[in-house]
Design a protein around this motif. Sequence first.
Motif, PDB file in Angstrom:
ATOM      1  N   LYS A  39      35.440  43.308  84.325  1.00 25.18           N
ATOM      2  CA  LYS A  39      36.163  44.634  84.649  1.00 25.18           C
ATOM      3  C   LYS A  39      37.345  44.880  83.529  1.00 25.18           C
ATOM      4  O   LYS A  39      37.328  46.091  83.257  1.00 25.18           O
ATOM      5  N   GLU A  40      37.907  43.607  83.270  1.00 27.99           N
ATOM      6  CA  GLU A  40      39.155  43.754  82.177  1.00 27.99           C
ATOM      7  C   GLU A  40      38.505  44.269  80.998  1.00 27.99           C
ATOM      8  O   GLU A  40      39.181  44.963  80.145  1.00 27.99           O
ATOM      9  N   LEU A  41      37.242  43.675  80.489  1.00 26.87           N
ATOM     10  CA  LEU A  41      36.572  44.263  79.334  1.00 26.87           C
ATOM     11  C   LEU A  41      36.235  45.754  79.393  1.00 26.87           C
ATOM     12  O   LEU A  41      36.452  46.413  78.335  1.00 26.87           O
ATOM     13  N   LEU A  42      35.476  46.134  80.307  1.00 24.91           N
ATOM     14  CA  LEU A  42      35.027  47.309  80.375  1.00 24.91           C
ATOM     15  C   LEU A  42      36.141  48.353  80.793  1.00 24.91           C
ATOM     16  O   LEU A  42      35.662  49.787  80.541  1.00 24.91           O
ATOM     17  N   ARG A  43      37.154  48.217  81.229  1.00 23.67           N
ATOM     18  CA  ARG A  43      38.253  49.220  81.763  1.00 23.67           C
ATOM     19  C   ARG A  43      38.943  49.742  80.431  1.00 23.67           C
ATOM     20  O   ARG A  43      39.971  50.595  80.781  1.00 23.67           O
ATOM     21  N   ASN A  44      39.149  49.001  79.401  1.00 20.66           N
ATOM     22  CA  ASN A  44      39.760  49.374  78.282  1.00 20.66           C
ATOM     23  C   ASN A  44      38.833  49.507  77.017  1.00 20.66           C
ATOM     24  O   ASN A  44      37.820  48.759  76.812  1.00 20.66           O
ATOM     25  N   PRO A  45      39.318  50.391  75.957  1.00 19.31           N
ATOM     26  CA  PRO A  45      38.355  50.326  74.712  1.00 19.31           C
ATOM     27  C   PRO A  45      38.745  48.892  73.984  1.00 19.31           C
ATOM     28  O   PRO A  45      39.577  48.230  73.872  1.00 19.31           O
ATOM     29  N   MET A  46      37.641  48.313  73.341  1.00 17.63           N
ATOM     30  CA  MET A  46      37.506  47.226  72.695  1.00 17.63           C
ATOM     31  C   MET A  46      38.200  47.109  71.555  1.00 17.63           C
ATOM     32  O   MET A  46      39.012  46.320  71.156  1.00 17.63           O
ATOM     33  N   ARG A  47      38.540  48.273  70.713  1.00 17.27           N
ATOM     34  CA  ARG A  47      39.065  48.482  69.542  1.00 17.27           C
ATOM     35  C   ARG A  47      39.539  49.896  69.635  1.00 17.27           C
ATOM     36  O   ARG A  47      38.855  50.940  69.860  1.00 17.27           O
ATOM     37  N   GLU A  48      40.814  50.246  69.097  1.00 14.14           N
ATOM     38  CA  GLU A  48      41.362  51.444  68.684  1.00 14.14           C
ATOM     39  C   GLU A  48      42.096  51.490  67.431  1.00 14.14           C
ATOM     40  O   GLU A  48      42.624  50.583  67.173  1.00 14.14           O
ATOM     41  N   TYR A  49      41.729  52.725  66.656  1.00 13.97           N
ATOM     42  CA  TYR A  49      42.811  53.065  65.358  1.00 13.97           C
ATOM     43  C   TYR A  49      43.478  54.436  65.696  1.00 13.97           C
ATOM     44  O   TYR A  49      42.917  55.332  65.869  1.00 13.97           O
ATOM     45  N   HIS A  50      44.908  54.036  65.196  1.00 16.16           N
ATOM     46  CA  HIS A  50      45.676  55.390  65.144  1.00 16.16           C
ATOM     47  C   HIS A  50      46.008  55.301  63.618  1.00 16.16           C
ATOM     48  O   HIS A  50      46.598  54.436  62.907  1.00 16.16           O
ATOM     49  N   PHE A  51      46.079  56.630  63.239  1.00 13.67           N
ATOM     50  CA  PHE A  51      46.566  56.579  61.781  1.00 13.67           C
ATOM     51  C   PHE A  51      47.027  58.232  61.565  1.00 13.67           C
ATOM     52  O   PHE A  51      47.112  59.157  62.218  1.00 13.67           O
ATOM     53  N   SER A  52      47.639  58.281  60.215  1.00  9.70           N
ATOM     54  CA  SER A  52      48.216  59.409  60.026  1.00  9.70           C
ATOM     55  C   SER A  52      47.277  59.826  58.726  1.00  9.70           C
ATOM     56  O   SER A  52      46.653  59.335  57.821  1.00  9.70           O
ATOM     57  N   ILE A  53      47.154  61.169  58.654  1.00  7.43           N
ATOM     58  CA  ILE A  53      46.448  62.061  57.798  1.00  7.43           C
ATOM     59  C   ILE A  53      47.253  62.992  56.781  1.00  7.43           C
ATOM     60  O   ILE A  53      47.587  64.027  57.630  1.00  7.43           O
ATOM     61  N   PRO A  54      47.880  62.511  55.920  1.00 10.34           N
ATOM     62  CA  PRO A  54      48.636  63.455  54.985  1.00 10.34           C
ATOM     63  C   PRO A  54      47.713  64.541  54.366  1.00 10.34           C
ATOM     64  O   PRO A  54      46.737  64.413  53.733  1.00 10.34           O
ATOM     65  N   VAL A  55      48.194  65.801  54.392  1.00  6.82           N
ATOM     66  CA  VAL A  55      47.437  66.972  53.866  1.00  6.82           C
ATOM     67  C   VAL A  55      48.406  68.001  52.933  1.00  6.82           C
ATOM     68  O   VAL A  55      49.323  68.428  53.623  1.00  6.82           O
ATOM     69  N   PHE A  56      47.653  68.091  51.872  1.00  7.28           N
ATOM     70  CA  PHE A  56      48.393  69.180  50.928  1.00  7.28           C
ATOM     71  C   PHE A  56      47.914  70.659  51.472  1.00  7.28           C
ATOM     72  O   PHE A  56      46.908  70.981  51.400  1.00  7.28           O
ATOM     73  N   MET A  57      49.046  71.409  51.976  1.00  8.60           N
ATOM     74  CA  MET A  57      48.562  72.526  52.700  1.00  8.60           C
ATOM     75  C   MET A  57      48.557  73.774  51.559  1.00  8.60           C
ATOM     76  O   MET A  57      49.290  73.654  50.516  1.00  8.60           O
ATOM     77  N   ASP A  58      47.985  75.053  52.236  1.00  8.07           N
ATOM     78  CA  ASP A  58      47.730  76.001  51.190  1.00  8.07           C
ATOM     79  C   ASP A  58      49.143  76.694  50.786  1.00  8.07           C
ATOM     80  O   ASP A  58      49.114  77.274  49.620  1.00  8.07           O
TER      81      ASP A  58
END
Length: 428
Positions: free
Chosen positions: A30-49
Motif C-alpha cells: 500500500k505504502e509503495l503504490l499510494r505514492n510516486p516512486m520518484r519525482e523531479y521538480h526543476f526550473s526551466i530558464p527561457v530567453f523570451m522574445d
Amino acid sequence: MSGKNFNAFEMAQKQFDSVAEKLNLDDATKELLRNPMREYHFSIPVFMDDGTHKVFRGFRCQHNDARGPGKGGIRFHPQETIDTVRALSMWMTWKCAVVDIPLGGSKGGVICDPHHLSPREQEQICRGWIRQIAKDIGPFKDVPAPDVMTSAQHMLWMLDEYEVITGNKYPGTITGKPVGMGGSLGRTEATGYGVIFTLREALREMGISPETTTASVQGFGNVSQYAIELYTKLGGKVIAVSSWDQEDSTSYTFYKKDGVDLRVLREITDKFGGIDKEKAKNLGYDVLPGEAWIEQDVDILLPCALENQVTGETAKKIQKRVKIIAEGANGPTTPEADEIIKEKGIFMIPDFLANAGGVTCSYFEQVQSNMNYYWEKEEVLGKLDVKMTSAFLAVSELARKKKIYMRDAAYMIAIDRVARACKDRGWV
Ligand code: NAD
C-alpha cells in the motif's frame, strides 16, 4: 488543477485506498503504490522574445515501473501543480495495467500558458524540460507523450533535444511524434476512438443499438473530436458539446437539437479546442452556459475536458435518461459524484479504461519506433480495438460477477496486476 479546493492526488489516493482494502494489500505494498516512486521538480530558464528571461517550473513523476518503462504525457497548463502530476502518474500506472500493456505510470508538466507564448518560446520550454530530465528518461526507462496543450511538434522538439544530448537516434524515447518523424498512424484518433470502442461494447451488453442513442460531450479537443467522429459513424447523435472560451475565461455549451456537425464545428474551433461562439450562433447553435452539457436529456455523457467536472453538485443535474458515462478525460468524476452515479444506476466506463486508447497506441508507437518499422493505420486501429475490447470485457465481467461498480472492478484488476509485479520482483 481545476477548482480551488480540489486536489487530484488526494482523490487518486482515496480511490486507491478503498481498492487496496478490498484487495487486502499488505501495508508495504500500500505504502509503495499510494505514492510516486520518484519525482523531479526543476526550473526551466527561457530567453523570451521581449528580451527578458523567465523561469518556468517543470515536473516529472514516475509513479511505478514494476511492469515496464514509465509512460505518460506532459501537460502545459497555467494551473499545473505537482499534486495533479502525481495523481496523473498514478492513474497512468493503473491505465497501462488495466489494458495489460507492459508499461508503468509517469506524468510530467510545466506551469505555463501556451496561449501567451510564441512557438520559439514554447520550443525553448520543451528543450529546457528535456535538458533537466534527459538522464532520467529514455526508451527503456520512461517515455513521455503529449497531453493537454502539448502537440506532436512539442514532442519532436523534445526528441530532437534528447538525441542531441545523447548523440544517438532514439525515436522510442517519446511518443505522439508527427507521422513520418517516428509517429504512429492512428495516434491522433486513438484516445477518442478508444472511448467509443468501450462505449460500443457497453451498449452491446445492454442490448442498445447506437443508432437509437444521443450524447452530450464536455470538451472539444483531441479526445472529444475523435470520440464524436467514431460515435457518429456508429450512428449516434451528439446534441451538445462544451468548450473553454479563452477570451471570456469561461466555458460554453453549444447545443443543436438535430445533432452537431463535427466537420463544421471543427472549422470554427481554434487549435486549443475553443469553439468560436459568434460563428456558432450564426450557424444556428444555442450557446448555453458551460455546465449545461451535463444537464442534457441524452443517453450518454462523455466528459472529455478536464478533471473535477462531474462533482457532488453537478452530478445531481444528470437526467434520468442517462444510461452510460464514458470518461474521456482523466479524473472528471469526484468520489462524491460516483456515489450519486451509482444511486442513479448509470453504467460508468471509468477514465483509465475508457481513455486508455491513447496510451495503448503510444505503446504501439514505441514498439514501432524501437524496431524502426511502421504499420498501416488499419493495422494500428485494429490492434487498438482488440486491446480496448478485451480490457473492457474483463472489467465488465468482474463487475458483473462481483456485483461491483465498474470503476472498482477496473481498479481491482489494475492494482492487483501492479501489486503482483512488485511482489514478483521482490520489492515488497
Ligand atoms: P485538448 O487540449 O485537446 O482539449 C481540451 C478541451 O477541453 C478543449 O476543447 C477545451 O476548450 C475544453 N475545456 C477546457 N476546460 C473546459 C471547461 N471547464 N469546460 C468545458 N470545456 C473545457 O485536450 P485533450 O487531449 O482532448 O484531453 C482532454 C482530457 O483527456 C484531459 O483530461 C486529458 O488528460 C485526457 N486524455 C487525453 C489523451 C490524449 O491522447 N489526448 C489521452 C488520455 C486522456
